[in-house]
Design a protein around this motif. Sequence first.
Motif, PDB file in Angstrom:
ATOM      1  N   PHE B 212       0.804  -1.223   0.000  1.00 22.60           N
ATOM      2  CA  PHE B 212       0.000   0.000   0.000  1.00 22.60           C
ATOM      3  C   PHE B 212       0.835   1.271   0.000  1.00 22.60           C
ATOM      4  N   PHE B 213       2.134   1.124   0.079  1.00 24.38           N
ATOM      5  CA  PHE B 213       2.977   2.315  -0.058  1.00 24.38           C
ATOM      6  C   PHE B 213       3.572   2.434  -1.445  1.00 24.38           C
ATOM      7  N   GLN B 239       5.056  10.854  -2.074  1.00 23.45           N
ATOM      8  CA  GLN B 239       3.736  10.455  -1.620  1.00 23.45           C
ATOM      9  C   GLN B 239       3.766   9.810  -0.243  1.00 23.45           C
ATOM     10  N   SER B 241       6.388   8.852   3.027  1.00 22.55           N
ATOM     11  CA  SER B 241       7.738   8.918   3.574  1.00 22.55           C
ATOM     12  C   SER B 241       8.154   7.555   4.104  1.00 22.55           C
ATOM     13  N   PHE B 242       7.317   6.549   3.864  1.00 22.14           N
ATOM     14  CA  PHE B 242       7.605   5.230   4.397  1.00 22.14           C
ATOM     15  C   PHE B 242       8.901   4.678   3.826  1.00 22.14           C
ATOM     16  N   LEU B 243       9.126   4.899   2.557  1.00 24.00           N
ATOM     17  CA  LEU B 243      10.260   4.288   1.895  1.00 24.00           C
ATOM     18  C   LEU B 243      11.051   5.325   1.119  1.00 24.00           C
ATOM     19  N   GLN B 244      12.300   4.973   0.871  1.00 24.10           N
ATOM     20  CA  GLN B 244      13.083   5.807  -0.027  1.00 24.10           C
ATOM     21  C   GLN B 244      12.682   5.483  -1.450  1.00 24.10           C
TER      22      GLN B 244
ATOM     23  N   ALA C  63       2.605   4.434   9.543  1.00 21.58           N
ATOM     24  CA  ALA C  63       3.027   5.373   8.498  1.00 21.58           C
ATOM     25  C   ALA C  63       1.902   5.616   7.509  1.00 21.58           C
ATOM     26  N   HIS C  69       2.486  12.290   7.324  1.00 25.26           N
ATOM     27  CA  HIS C  69       3.577  11.504   6.767  1.00 25.26           C
ATOM     28  C   HIS C  69       4.871  11.729   7.518  1.00 25.26           C
ATOM     29  N   ILE C  71       6.176   9.518   9.712  1.00 26.96           N
ATOM     30  CA  ILE C  71       6.814   8.268  10.133  1.00 26.96           C
ATOM     31  C   ILE C  71       7.512   7.637   8.937  1.00 26.96           C
ATOM     32  N   PHE C  72       8.740   7.265   9.132  1.00 24.82           N
ATOM     33  CA  PHE C  72       9.551   6.660   8.079  1.00 24.82           C
ATOM     34  C   PHE C  72      10.025   5.304   8.560  1.00 24.82           C
ATOM     35  N   ILE C  73       9.738   4.284   7.782  1.00 22.23           N
ATOM     36  CA  ILE C  73      10.135   2.934   8.180  1.00 22.23           C
ATOM     37  C   ILE C  73      10.832   2.246   7.022  1.00 22.23           C
ATOM     38  N   GLU C  74      11.863   1.511   7.325  1.00 29.34           N
ATOM     39  CA  GLU C  74      12.391   0.570   6.354  1.00 29.34           C
ATOM     40  C   GLU C  74      12.384  -0.791   7.015  1.00 29.34           C
TER      41      GLU C  74
END
Lengths: 346, 856, 165
Positions: B212-213, B239, B241-244, C63, C69, C71-74
């Motif tokens: 979903f990201f 869109q 910030s979850f992932l680069q 997130a 927006h 929260i940043f997770i990997e």
Amino acid sequence: MIEQLKTFITGELGIAIGIGLLKSLIVVVGALLLVAYATLAERKIWSWFQSRIGPNRVGPWGLLQPIADGIKFLMKEDIIPRNADKPLYILAPFLAMLPALLIFAVIPFGELRLGGYVLDLQIVEVNIGVLYIFALSSLGVYGIVLGGWASNNKYSLLGGLRAASQMISYELVLGLSIIGVVMTTGTLSLRGIVDWQQQRYILLLPQFLGFVCFLIAMVAELNRGPFDLPEAETELTGGYHTEYSSMKFAMFFMGEYAAMIGGSAIISCLFLGGGKAPFGWQLSFVPGPAWLFLKMMAFIFFFMWIKATFPRVRYDQLMSFGWKFLLPLALFNVLLTGVLISAGVL
Amino acid sequence: MKLTIESKKVEIEPGATILQAAEKAGVYVPTLCHDKRLKAYGSCRMCLVEVAGSRKLLTACSTPAADGMVVSVNTERLNEIRRRLLELLLVHHPLDCPVCDASGACRLQDMTFEYGVTSGDFSDKRKDIPVVTNSPMIERNMGRCIFCGKCVRVCDEVKGVRAIGYSGRGFEGSVGTAFGVPMDCEFCGNCVASCPVGALTSKPFKNKARPFFLSEETSVCSYCGTGCRLKLDYSDPEQHSFLQGKLWRTRPDDQDELTAGSFCGRGAFGYEYVHSADRLRSPYVKRGRKQEQSDWPRALDAAADGLREVASRYGSAAVAGIISSQATNEESYLLSKLMRVGLGSGMICAPAGLGELAWREAAFEILAGLPTAAAGEITAADLLLTVESDLSESHPVLGIRVLQAARYGGARLIYASARETKLSHYAASDLRIKPGSGAVLMAYLGRCLLEKVKRRGGLKGLLGLGEFTSSVRKLTAGKTARATGISVGELTDLADQLDAAKKPLLLISHLAHETQKGSDYARAAANLAYLLARLKGCDPPVVFASEFSNSRGVLDMGGDRSLYPGGNLEEVEKIWDVKVPGATGLAAAELLEKIEAGQIKALYIAGLDPATQLLGGARWGKALRKLDFLVVQDIFATEASRAAAVVLPGVSWAEKEGSYTNFSGRVGTFKPVVKPLGLARTEWQVMMGLMERFGVAANYPDLAALRCEIEKLLPGYFSGKTRNNKPGGTLMPFVTKGLVEKPGGKYRFLMLSGNSLFQLGSYSGHSAALSERMPRPVVEMSGRDAVRLKLANDDLVEVVSRRGKLRGKLKVVEGNISGVVYVPAYVPGAAAAALLPAPDSKGRAVGCAVAVRKVR
Amino acid sequence: MIVRHITALLKGLSITLKEFFSRKSTQQYPEEKRQPYAAYRGIHYFRPGENGEERCVACGLCAAVCPNHCIFIEAAESEDELKHPERQYAEIYSIMLERCLFCGYCEEACPKQAIALSRRYDMAVNTRNQMIYTKDKLLAEGLELDEESVGGEIKKTGRRSLWGA
């Protein structure tokens, strides 16, 4: 040459100049100290009015706050806007502060007894002290108007314009309201007025209308709330001093407070008999200057009190109040005083 | 047939199911186990519908629609049943959505939400089956499995591999391999892509990103010439910030009629090169003997100055360009313009795949006149003839079409090759022919057909008839049988079948490393296609599967000296408003010879490494060091880039806009989904920068403007209207040329080479999953040879030719013809190119004699 | 009329004068701290797992639900079964508190009750980087917080249980 200098210094003129300088020093330093602590007092008193504590972090009870403020002002970056009229921009704060300090020259603070020696704290006695004060107080507006103009900023300009019109309007009332005092005492010398009151009675009640007019007009002259339209931070983001920073801003600030202290002294002298003990108390151990100081403090407190209480008036309200109410009232006071004098009541 | 679904009237073809009818009517029927590629299964029961007059509920996916049916899909009764079904599934299905890769794109999750299943009346212990991680690339978490059977059916019905099946009974049931051994299959990823829940997961993707990201962009695969549409799942940091910003995975596009929702291992696991640590991130300029990091203005200046200096000293013909077949159409066009207009040099070469000399003459004929059939024609065909080409390995998705046609479409698959491959198992006739004899076989078939066409009077307008007839007169059945190794009976049977078929189709791959194919092969194939067209009265029925994603486009764009964009020199000169240097052939072989002879002093390499990708790799390595000035534009450091005076870092296809033209001329466009790595810049922008430095107008603010100019020369190219169906065609005389290097003496094996499932070009070697799957070549050898050499499966062997050697793992294929070893090309660190001789300037198949020995 | 006006002014003055002598409501912040309500939403923390494991499995719902927006997770896969029993864990987890509006949706969305909002509100720092709460910081926060600042029972069980305890 050295001999000549020696004779000059030990001569009558030399000593007079020496004493004058000493007095000036005491008064100016005292005034500036007062100014500094007036800022603290204002913050503290406002806090109390607003159910807060106020600054209490620097020194005991926040007593070193003014010093911290001063250091901060000195350290701040001094910004001159690119499109400002540079010479005027620099000149304006000096013009705002100097007249306020010069007023202290003629205020009869009374005498200070140091052992056998009596030091008259009035720096210079002029027989037209009242006129001198009026001359200086109208000069004070130049600083504000020029500051507003030179900043090349619409808020500043509006502030300056408001200051100019406000000054002109209330200067009249200010002048007219002490005609009664002058008529009663028959002198333009501040010392004369104070002496008159010390020998007879204080003029507060006989000149009550004049006192009220003078008080209100003075608040307006000092640009203090509720008549602080020139700086009106809610609408003009600071008015004439919007663009000022660092020590220049501080000078405007100090000028305002110095004028407030000077004004308190003048109104105490004119209507409350200067250093005269109130209600004919025979308290000779309290020196005259102390009484004057107390009275001044009372006025300063009053100024802060009303600023903390009343909202800023609207510009048109300010004008109509000045021209349509205060001015006729002051004129009526002149008439009334004349009638009373001729009736022999005063 | 007309029927009513949910009070909507719909008309359908007889034989369609209720589900297909509902789809046509626009009525949504929930399904879990349905896949349009597969036969109806009816296991999930989600698609149960009520049909008026029937007491029983019917599964929409497996019930054929009947005329006048009245179908209800959304009644309260049905929805209650569906809710119950979901409840039952959720009794065992673990609620580990937070750690499940499918979460957010899970059919079961969606439906649970859709039908509002929040609690259940049933309870039992949840499955707690350990995750099976022993297979490469694919992980099986059988606790999550809902037994829809899609993966098992896809593996069987679509791929024909049957790597996984059901095992166990009832609660213990699971999907897995026989005896639980690690999977050893094609790793096409179709099972993972088809899994409606998270039971099958892709190892490179799992536990890294949440669906979903991810944003989705339709793109084209960057590997082979099939040109499958792919869906790129990437993260857009703007869109979420979850992932680069990253390309996370690829999925097949089920709306693409070419693929019908399938892809292959390269498409499924080959995207990782985009974020490879080996990528070039900054331009380099050689100072003295060392390459130093530089910036763009300096690098471009250095490249332009260097090329200009060589051109002014030795003449513009001393400057050449060579372009990869994985370059986009736009890049090829710009390079073509840059070389021709900016440098005034016609020395442009597009070698990989199609440009090799062996292929040239036929290639031009094919491209100019012979429209290659689209994938849909494979399905429509009733006879598929594939000669020395294994599409299921070189073009796996086309291979799927071939298998489907052969298994379910009623087509006869005739597979003629020296190798036994997957296609052999599904072929109606599996002919094992001698390596390199495909040309003879096709020429013979052409000869047989010629007579039949002549009898029916269909030869009018066919050019080159006389020469062709005389060239094949002596090619008798007996001679052909001797040459190919199959019996005369089989040959005549084959000719008869071709004659009898209504829609025959010739399936031909042409790959750079195919040592057994020469120009005779190409000619024979083209001749056969023309004759078949005359016989059946259709377009030439042939699929020329081009090797790389843009092998075809590069030539269309004038990326080769003899070809101009649009093919018309005058038109080009008019549009470009400049005199364009004339054309003589410049194949990679000639280019190599010219560099060796010192005639070419400067080279611009756009996106390929000659030493590992072109025939005669060893010679290329030496030749490059002879150059005065070498510019290399690539996304990875290669042997060529290490020798270069200027290195210009390019970007992968996921970082740029462009288009690829597939084997049948379909143009697939793609857009950037991630930002270029480091300082790397898109190739077309770099080329524009160079063009400016050569004073060539490059006023293309974007690719749309550039495409506009291209379409002036190739009208309708990007909308796919450019295929010209020339009815005529030219037959070319057939001359058997044989192999240049024949096995014998010490080198007694003939080495064949082709594309493997996992390694293609330079990209796959930098995609971790693919490299791990095939870290070294798998060397195929016939059973007889293996016995003779005392070799067994998985032995480490060394394959030695006169030019080089490589090491690989031996795989014994019983059905292969003996005397042949097969080595996949493009395996990093073991490039087959280094073993192969340089192409022959007469267009003969090069052949390659090797020795094989065991490494101890 | 004038009298009325003057009385109004005097009344105003008297009100302010009354305040002048009233008890001051100022709290001396760093020395005296305000105790927020039990449901107050302050700085985030990671609740420690019962057996010392990390609760967060990097599912990303926080997130996803975060309106700003921030929260940043990997996510990544772990080999450490004890620390990450579900294999998937957050390799990078950071909250940009400058952006956060403390709506608490992350806490509500969390299926593992890993993230929660404490009652701590003192978050003034000197640099922006310090406003980025990384996983280590959040975990440390979770271990350090006492009952008071966590907010008692409400915080312990989560406001609303979506997935059962």
